[in-house]
Write an enzyme that holds these catalytic residues in place. Structure first.
Site, PDB file in Angstrom:
ATOM      1  N   SER A  47       0.814  -1.131   0.314  1.00 27.91           N
ATOM      2  CA  SER A  47       0.025   0.113   0.106  1.00 27.91           C
ATOM      3  C   SER A  47       1.063   1.217   0.107  1.00 27.91           C
ATOM      4  O   SER A  47       0.428   2.370  -0.135  1.00 27.91           O
ATOM      5  CB  SER A  47      -0.815   0.162   1.301  1.00 27.91           C
ATOM      6  OG  SER A  47      -0.074   0.078   2.487  1.00 27.91           O
ATOM      7  N   HIS A  48       2.199   1.157   0.480  1.00 27.33           N
ATOM      8  CA  HIS A  48       3.041   2.213   0.334  1.00 27.33           C
ATOM      9  C   HIS A  48       4.106   2.136  -1.012  1.00 27.33           C
ATOM     10  O   HIS A  48       5.190   2.769  -0.831  1.00 27.33           O
ATOM     11  CB  HIS A  48       3.791   2.650   1.598  1.00 27.33           C
ATOM     12  CG  HIS A  48       2.699   3.196   2.280  1.00 27.33           C
ATOM     13  ND1 HIS A  48       1.823   2.558   3.403  1.00 27.33           N
ATOM     14  CD2 HIS A  48       2.361   4.579   2.512  1.00 27.33           C
ATOM     15  CE1 HIS A  48       1.116   3.323   4.149  1.00 27.33           C
ATOM     16  NE2 HIS A  48       1.275   4.607   3.695  1.00 27.33           N
ATOM     17  N   GLU A 188      -9.656   0.066   2.632  1.00 31.82           N
ATOM     18  CA  GLU A 188     -10.136  -1.327   3.022  1.00 31.82           C
ATOM     19  C   GLU A 188     -11.780  -1.321   2.858  1.00 31.82           C
ATOM     20  O   GLU A 188     -12.347  -2.467   2.722  1.00 31.82           O
ATOM     21  CB  GLU A 188      -9.687  -1.842   4.153  1.00 31.82           C
ATOM     22  CG  GLU A 188      -8.144  -2.070   4.379  1.00 31.82           C
ATOM     23  CD  GLU A 188      -7.764  -2.477   5.704  1.00 31.82           C
ATOM     24  OE1 GLU A 188      -7.912  -3.547   6.301  1.00 31.82           O
ATOM     25  OE2 GLU A 188      -7.033  -1.700   6.226  1.00 31.82           O
TER      26      GLU A 188
END
Lengths: 345, 345
Positions: A47-48, A188
């Site tokens: 996610s990064h 999410e």
């Protein structure tokens, strides 16, 4: 598998930097942003990782980030060092001020870095790890966009407000935690919405403040913090210390300023750096060796230390390369060839 | 009700101070300890009120605290100020160093107070409120006794490790939170044991690391932190910063040193003080007014701010006096007449 492509960390760094230069970032800024994105991908912190490239290009294309900002260091000579990111990304500002922060913390025992007016998208562990490499403990925090309600409330006022802590260890990897003070990431909830599945209880309230497991009602209402009223208090502290105290945006003003959460937020950030050697000196003890007593006892009973999964992924990526899918490779090709124009395709 | 006795805050202060002087504390130490105990009772924070007198007397009777310690201030002239409590209670040490900490934080923007070698029993909100009165934000933390297992583990390594934060507000009461990083207090499990009732799920694990609702199994096993792995990470940070970093005891060594948790723990404490005016200056904004935007919006939606119940109780106690039971009054009488000898009766 046929879909897997292996790329070395260095090669990925070159490619991501090229993408940002092609997209108009100055070389220094492209290097700093690419460095933190590749570190995320290297640590399998997807996610990064390279997933973030598109978000950075979108804010560039929207003209909402300064591509050639030159961070301005403001050093009072006292315990607080400031760096004005000038509407650029936060990462070049951190790198521009890091050496001064390290030197000041060693000199005085304790120093703070204020980053002003930056676009922020990166994981905070990157900064606290860099300080741990210098032998310093540190605490890093920033606001974000106000999607989270305080405990007992229903209106989103708090950001997902990450907080990270780093502590030096004798080996190659420090003790590091870095987490959102929201119970889950907004993305999410979005994934549950697309999948048509309910979200777990405790993630969110609807617009009337009632607990909900419906992702639409949650996105229309507010997310919740981890740890009930205690997590809410910590998130509020992040708003106050890394927003109000700096005179920079808190999460609500950041959201209002950008007119929604589609683009990366603009706000400030706060990093506190502490020198364990200074703090421990009068005790005659070695603070790092003392810390090891606790950390090895935690590991020794089979409990996982935070970031251990990242460090395992890192070691593998450094020796064997990073595994990307064909779709990810194709996206890198497209971004590298077209820069910002790739967003229109 | 017939069982209720009203006593003014000032009168209670005189009585508690007299108890500690009768029990051998020097007048300065008696004053400091009485002050924080009466503040707890005044705020209807019963677990930190006059209930604590007996625990203080027991550690005095056991010869495990220095009754006439004179805190020694060690000021490097830099960002870290130290005060050696000399095996006395933490409170006189805090008072002895407070003015130096406030002055340094205002001068440099950021300063730390290290309290060494103290007996600690008081709520941390007392100290962060005192700093908020001076216009400073602050963060206070200390280890305790290792009764808490890290997330995923079963051996108690962490203390209940309280953490407190204070932020100045324009009115008479600041924004303050102060909580244990354990999900519950050990005393609450003990109360369930005596009542023969199960403890809530999530409070503890048995000695094999399995979740338990049996208070005996919990006391024989380990308590858990709030907020799962996030709370565990914060509790670990408290051990590292307020224990290892200072070269003072972490919670496990504190427990080993005292040979059990019956008496108050001996360890250090860490307080960070930040001057919002220094941090905000370059922004041109008033950090306190900025903070009010968030805090009034939290209150405005009907959510309770931390400490609000305490502040309401405080206002009532200051105007109407403190309500004690006949049993509590009788205990004050006994302690005041006999001092430490009252423990034998």
């Amino acid at each position: 598998m046929a879909d897997q492509h292996i790329i070395s960390v260095d090669r990925l760094m070159n490619r991501v930097q090229a993408i940002f230069e092609k997209s108009g970032l100055s070389p220094d800024n492209a290097h700093a942003v690419a460095h933190v994105i590749v570190a995320g991908e290297r640590d399998h912190c997807k996610s990064h990782g390279i997933y973030r490239i598109e978000g950075c290009l979108r804010v560039l294309a929207a003209g909402k980030v300064s591509p050639d900002a030159v961070p301005q260091l403001q050093d009072s000579g006292k315990a607080v060092i400031e760096v004005d990111a000038g509407g650029g990304f936060s990462n070049p500002a951190f790198y521009a001020a890091k050496d001064a922060l390290v030197a000041r913390a060693r000199e005085t025992g304790l120093a703070a870095l204020v980053i002003r007016d930056c676009l922020h998208f990166s994981a905070l562990w990157h900064d606290v790890e860099a300080l741990a490499e210098e032998g310093l403990a540190s605490l890093s925090m920033c606001p974000s966009y106000s999607f989270v309600a305080p405990a007992g409330g229903k209106e989103p006022l708090l950001g997902t407000n990450p907080i990270a802590f780093g502590w030096p260890r004798p080996g190659p990897t420090p003790y590091v935690f870095d987490f959102a003070t929201s119970v889950a990431a907004r993305g999410e909830i979005e994934l549950h919405r697309r999948a048509g599945t309910p979200i777990p209880e405790g993630w969110a309230v609807d617009r009337d403040g009632n607990p909900t497991t419906d992702p639409d009602a949650a996105l229309d209402g507010a997310m919740l913090t981890f740890g009930a009223h205690k997590g809410s208090a910590i998130s509020t502290m992040v708003e106050l210390l890394a927003g109000a105290m700096l005179g920079e945006f808190m999460s609500k003003e950041a959201l209002d300023f950008m007119g929604g959460g589609a683009l990366l937020p603009r706000h400030g950030a706060l990093i506190l750096a502490l020198d364990p050697q200074t703090f421990a000196k009068r005790s005659g003890r070695d603070p790092i060796a003392e810390g090891e007593k606790l950390l090895t006892a935690i590991s020794g009973q089979g409990a996982r230390l935070p970031s251990e999964r990242r460090f395992t992924a890192r070691a593998k990526a450094l020796s064997e390369g990073i595994v990307l899918t064909a779709a990810e490779m194709a996206q890198l090709d497209r971004f590298e060839a077209k820069g910002l124009a790739a967003l229109e395709g």
